[in-house]
Design a protein around this motif. Structure first.
Motif, short mmCIF file in Angstrom:
data_model
loop_
_atom_site.label_atom_id
_atom_site.label_comp_id
_atom_site.label_asym_id
_atom_site.label_seq_id
_atom_site.Cartn_x
_atom_site.Cartn_y
_atom_site.Cartn_z
N THR A 44 -0.85 1.72 9.07
CA THR A 44 -0.20 2.99 8.25
C THR A 44 0.02 4.03 9.22
O THR A 44 -0.76 4.41 10.09
N GLN A 53 0.70 -1.20 -0.05
CA GLN A 53 -0.18 -0.16 -0.16
C GLN A 53 0.95 1.13 -0.15
O GLN A 53 0.35 2.26 0.23
N CYS A 54 2.07 1.11 -0.36
CA CYS A 54 2.97 2.33 -0.48
C CYS A 54 2.89 3.34 0.61
O CYS A 54 2.25 4.32 0.55
N ARG A 55 3.57 2.97 1.79
CA ARG A 55 3.36 3.59 3.02
C ARG A 55 4.51 3.62 3.67
O ARG A 55 5.36 2.76 3.72
N ALA A 84 4.81 2.56 7.75
CA ALA A 84 4.07 1.79 8.62
C ALA A 84 4.64 1.11 9.53
O ALA A 84 5.83 0.70 9.75
N ALA A 132 0.60 7.66 4.46
CA ALA A 132 0.51 7.28 2.89
C ALA A 132 1.29 7.83 2.15
O ALA A 132 1.45 9.14 1.89
N GLY A 133 2.00 7.08 1.33
CA GLY A 133 2.70 7.45 0.42
C GLY A 133 2.54 7.18 -1.24
O GLY A 133 1.29 6.64 -1.23
#
Length: 469
Positions: free
Chosen positions: A339, A329-331, A333, A342-343
């Motif tokens: 999370t 989820q590109c984050r 964490a 968020a990225g």
């Protein structure tokens, strides 16, 4: 320095020299399944725990003397705002008595070391140097030597080498941490890949990750592997957790008794009659006797895929807090997974450092070359600060009662004090006249100062931001 897309990184993440490029294309068969390794990482994490690491002790080398010993004062770079003279004398209680000032003052001290030099700054390149604070305000300095050994030396209050350095077997230096009784270094060593077979591609060296403990005289106290290779399990056996070409930098933290290592790890998974190698991260805790501890914060695999593993002990929460940067989820964490921020998987997502403050944490991270600060407790950020710093790889460290944010700027570094309560600026940016390294860390000292080791050609320059008034 920008990074390749994290989702593509399992195939081409921080490529080795061109002569070795074919070796990194391993994973064939279900190589595409590596993009789904996030699910494997999460599933494995559910079965993690302190005992997930396994231990493998072997014959250890006897620490021997090193030829590195001389300490010289460095030529002073053009300072900004001011470069102060460091007090090298301890106070009456034996603690370092460093001069404080109303504004940040920087002292740079150069020591001779047969260090490999700044080298590459990729997430699989060797880390040149690491620094650790002691409770009395002195330091331990570790560096990756040009002689293929990891070297350690004590530093006095003026950041000069005090006594004879010594060395230990190791391939890559990762981190170093110290207390009143001695020093613990995190490093990799050569391991055994075994026969596989791999589902595709060519091989790359298999290594193990170790914590090695020394007393203040340089005598080895214990050695503990925190990966899980042993006489019955090689790197290409199902269930192996080892160090491959994948991102594997790590950090240490201590609660005063136990020491925790959080680092990138290769994850071997059976795929029919062959194995695929995935990438994730791992946290293991070692007690004061060098034994793996069954600690509730430890796990076999957490984030996957993972880079910039960061860890800090939080006394108020009685826990080892951690964050990773991940393409799950590109984050940014908490492993695995909650999370924090968020990225985007655009090749620029980078996790800086983690600092425990009260019952929460501040972490620095960057996206698109812009540094941000996030405050969190159990996971989701409750405060986001755009620092205004154009920084692809920010550093963060406790500085007195506040925070110090630092980043690469030209041939040197810039830094700014940040309020530990709000994350907002508490002064103007100032210069630190040593080169930056993406993966090295500032360390906090009990007198409120913070220091950073910058490796050069045969020397290491200790840049110390003196204690605030």
């Amino acid at each position: 320095m920008s990074r390749p897309s994290p989702r593509a990184s399992i195939h081409a993440h921080r490529m080795p020299p061109m002569t070795d490029w074919r070796r990194v294309l391993i994973v064939g068969g279900s190589a595409i399944g590596l993009i789904a390794a996030t699910a494997i990482g999460a599933a494995v994490a559910m079965t993690g725990g302190g005992s997930g690491g396994g231990g493998a002790d072997g014959a250890e080398p006897t620490a021997g003397p090193s030829t590195v010993a001389a300490t010289t004062a460095s030529p002073a770079p053009s300072p900004s705002p001011t470069e102060a003279a460091s007090s090298a004398a301890p106070a009456g209680d034996g603690r370092c008595d460093r001069a404080s000032a109303a504004g940040p003052e920087v002292v740079v001290t150069e020591v001779d070391a047969n260090v490999i030099g700044a080298g590459g700054e990729g997430d699989t390149d060797p880390l040149p140097a690491a620094l650790a604070a002691t409770p009395d305000g002195r330091s331990w300095l570790a560096w990756d030597g040009a002689d293929d050994r990891i070297h350690l030396a004590r530093l006095d209050c003026g950041d000069a080498i005090d006594g004879d350095p010594f060395d230990v077997e190791g391939v890559d230096l990762q981190d170093v941490i110290a207390d009143s009784g001695g020093v613990t270094v995190l490093l990799t060593r050569d391991g055994d890949c075994g026969d596989g077979p791999l589902c595709g591609g060519e091989s790359s060296p298999c290594r193990t990750m170790h914590m090695v403990r020394f007393d203040n005289a340089g005598g080895q106290v214990w050695d503990r592997q925190v990966t899980n290779l042993d006489g019955d399990r090689s790197g290409y056996d199902d269930g192996a957790r080892f160090v491959w070409w994948y991102q594997h930098h790590g950090r240490l933290a201590s609660n005063g008794t136990d020491t925790a290592a959080y680092f990138g790890v290769a994850v071997t998974v059976a795929n029919g009659g062959c194995v695929d190698i995935h990438q994730g991260d791992r946290m293991q805790v070692v007690d004061s006797d060098g034994n793996l501890a069954d600690h509730p914060d430890a796990f076999a695999v957490g984030c996957s895929h993972s880079w910039t593993t960061r860890i800090a002990w939080n006394a108020d929460r009685d826990e080892f807090g951690m964050v990773c940067a991940t393409d799950n989820q590109c984050r940014i964490a908490v492993p695995a997974y909650t999370t924090v921020a968020a990225g985007e998987c655009d090749g620029s997502l980078f996790g800086g450092d983690l600092v425990a403050v009260g019952d929460g944490y501040w972490t620095a991270w960057s996206q698109g070359g812009r540094a941000r600060l996030e405050h969190f407790t159990d996971g989701p950020s409750d405060a986001t600060v755009d620092t205004g710093a154009d920084a692809a790889h920010p550093h963060l460290v406790a500085y007195g009662g506040d925070l110090l944010l630092a980043w690469e700027s030209g041939d040197g570094m810039s830094a700014q004090v940040r309020d530990a309560g709000t994350g907002e600026a508490a002064g103007d940016p100032f210069d630190i006249g040593v080169p930056d390294h993406d993966y090295q860390a500032f360390k906090a000292y009990p007198d409120g100062s913070a220091a950073y080791p910058a490796a050069g050609d045969g020397t290491i320059r200790i840049a110390r931001v003196m204690p605030p008034a």
